[in-house]
Design a protein around this motif. Structure first.
Motif, PDB file in Angstrom:
ATOM      1  N   GLN A  57     -12.064   9.222   7.435  1.00  0.00           N
ATOM      2  CA  GLN A  57     -12.303   9.047   6.006  1.00  0.00           C
ATOM      3  C   GLN A  57     -12.069   7.565   5.701  1.00  0.00           C
ATOM      4  O   GLN A  57     -11.338   6.874   6.429  1.00  0.00           O
ATOM      5  N   ARG A  79      -7.561   4.750   2.049  1.00  0.00           N
ATOM      6  CA  ARG A  79      -7.140   5.341   0.776  1.00  0.00           C
ATOM      7  C   ARG A  79      -7.339   4.397  -0.406  1.00  0.00           C
ATOM      8  O   ARG A  79      -7.692   4.836  -1.517  1.00  0.00           O
ATOM      9  N   PRO A 102      -7.857   9.599   6.383  1.00  0.00           N
ATOM     10  CA  PRO A 102      -8.237   8.231   6.046  1.00  0.00           C
ATOM     11  C   PRO A 102      -7.908   7.258   7.173  1.00  0.00           C
ATOM     12  O   PRO A 102      -6.901   7.408   7.877  1.00  0.00           O
TER      13      PRO A 102
END
Length: 537
Positions: free
Chosen positions: A105, A108, A166
């Motif tokens: 991912q 953040r 992430p």
């Protein structure tokens, strides 16, 4: 809660140490930029198996998990990479293949601004075809989330789980996670087993319908003992994705079709139906199943609460089959019924040019060495395969439970990785092969003893069959002319041969079975095929 150590480590270090503690030494992946922090300084004691597309990666992990009975670990790319994998993720869910899927991912700090490669609502993306899905709220929660995903994947019925991570989480500090002891199987209620035993003893003509969960739980020999104690014929459940009962055993009755009328006509003459490790029932064509209205007692032994609750009739006995089958057998006396003679095998098909599918499969069965594992994705040829290639050995057969194409070739790669030293045979249709052809490259890189048999009837044979069943004419998109499978294989470094006559077939199959690495045989077969749901059978 997982036990916590006192010293702090990075998330990456904690995850690798946890994998070692869980006995996971193989990771299947197709990486992108969001996965690079996980891949940094890759440890030498963990094998990384590269697939060239995410659907192939999940198919390989599925085959590996089912072949070993262990949880596979998968690393996919963010967003679009997970999207590529969803078809085989759906199949893994239907197959009951345990795996933990991680996906990268974006960092953040970028997520609030819809960044490039960012996955919006990443945990929702693979649902509902995962048992558990999460993007941890904090970086330090990642190892514990993976540990939880592993426990849930290995809780019956097995299945895939998902953790979105992430990219900047891997370097964060956390507490190490110590894997917990985990004994997830539960035994069926003794009262439910006793009720089933009483009904079986009262029945004069019981019948068994058995599905893939018996092989998945490793309790095939116990099932054979139960069937012999009852003295009842055994049918394989519709679309069973594994061996359900040895197909040369005297009690083996055949394969049920996924057609309600055929299932009803086959079973309604019995006064008790015992379904073990399968739904009641898997159908694929519309129709009425009169069995459900006949009053015939149906008992279903399963670990799958969803399959039990969705059954339209019968009494469910929930619990691990490996515990329930021996317990039920212990409650039953010997039936005294003599075993029937084994089912007669069909006569060997006559050779022709091009070979019929039945003839090609007959010769393939003769060519396969003892102990070989068959992975099949040739649905239009499945009736011929079931006639010409009886499966006898537990753990010796795998196919997909979902009906989604693109599973068979990568799954065969995963099975070969999970069963080192065993010859694996991938029987696949020409249309199916084109969904995940790149899996052949991985087989070459890993030097796997994999024989790939492409049944080339120049089209989607199952669609031709359904066109006849549904009386559809002149449908587009069914024919597949002009594909050179030999050239495709050789382009990935895999030796290959094409055969179009019976005289060429045996030599090519022998070469494929003796090859040290993967070998592809393209068999041009007659386009005429059996109807998948022949109501007369």
């Amino acid at each position: 809660m997982d036990g916590m150590g006192t010293g702090r480590v990075t998330v990456r270090e904690a995850v690798f140490e946890m994998l070692r503690g869980l006995g996971i030494d193989t990771v299947f992946g197709n990486p992108g930029s969001t996965e690079l922090p996980f891949l940094d300084r890759w440890p030498r004691d963990i094998r990384y198996v590269l697939g060239l597309q995410e659907a192939s990666v999940v198919g390989m992990a599925d085959g590996y998990a089912r072949a070993t009975g262990q949880c596979a670990f998968v690393n996919l790319h963010s967003a679009a990479g997970v999207g590529h994998a969803l078809g085989n993720l759906f199949t893994a869910y239907r197959n009951g293949a345990p795996m933990v899927i991680t996906a990268g991912q974006q960092t953040r700090s970028l997520l609030p601004n819809l960044p490039f490669l960012g996955a919006s609502e990443a945990a929702s993306f693979p649902r509902p075809y995962v048992k558990f899905s999460i993007e941890p709220a904090r970086a330090e929660d990642v190892p514990a989330a993976i540990a939880q995903a592993h426990r849930i994947a290995m809780q019956r019925p097995y299945g895939p789980t998902f953790v979105s991570i992430p990219a900047d989480d891997w370097a964060a500090a956390c507490q190490p996670v110590v894997p917990r002891a985990w004994f997830p199987d539960t035994a069926p209620d003794p009262a439910a087993l006793a009720e089933a035993a009483r009904a079986i003893m009262a029945a004069r003509r019981p019948v068994l319908v058995v599905g893939p969960d018996v092989d998945a739980e490793g309790c095939g020999p116990e099932l054979v003992m139960l069937a012999e104690r009852i003295g009842a014929p055994v049918w394989t459940s519709p679309f069973s994705s594994r061996l359900s009962f040895p197909e040369d055993h005297p009690l083996f009755a055949g394969h049920l079709h996924a057609a309600p009328q055929q299932v009803s006509d086959t079973l309604i003459g019995h006064d008790l139906v015992l379904v073990i490790g399968a739904p009641v029932f898997t159908f694929h064509v519309a129709g009425e199943c009169g069995l459900f209205r006949s009053g015939t007692p149906i008992f279903q032994m399963t670990t799958d609460l969803e399959a039990a609750s969705s059954a339209p009739a019968g009494t469910a006995v929930l619990g691990a089959l490996r515990l329930g089958i021996p317990a039920l057998a212990a409650l039953l006396p010997e039936s005294g019924r003599s075993l029937p003679a084994p089912r007669p095998r069909p006569a060997p098909p006559a050779p022709s040019s091009p070979p019929s599918a039945a003839y090609a499969l007959h010769r393939l069965h003769a060519a396969m060495p003892e102990g070989a594992v068959l992975v099949e994705e040739a649905p239009s040829h499945r009736p011929a395969m079931q006639q010409q290639m009886p499966i006898r050995e537990w753990g010796g057969f795998f196919t997909m439970a979902s009906g989604g194409l693109g599973y068979g070739l990568p799954a065969a790669v995963g099975v070969a990785l999970g069963r080192p030293g065993r010859r694996v045979v991938c029987l696949i249709g020409d249309g199916s092969f084109m969904y995940s052809p790149q899996a052949l490259w991985t087989a070459v890189q890993e030097k796997l003893p994999l024989a790939v048999i492409v049944m080339n009837n120049a089209g989607y044979g199952a669609m031709r069959s359904f066109s006849r069943v549904l009386q559809v004419r002149d449908a587009p998109g069914i024919d597949l002319p002009g594909i050179d499978f030999v050239a495709m294989a050789r382009g990935m470094g895999c030796p290959a041969r094409a055969v179009a006559t019976p005289g060429e077939l045996d030599a090519a199959l022998a070469e494929a079975m003796a090859a040290e690495g993967p070998f592809l045989v393209e068999v041009a077969v007659d386009a005429a095929i059996a109807t998948l749901y022949d109501e007369k059978k």
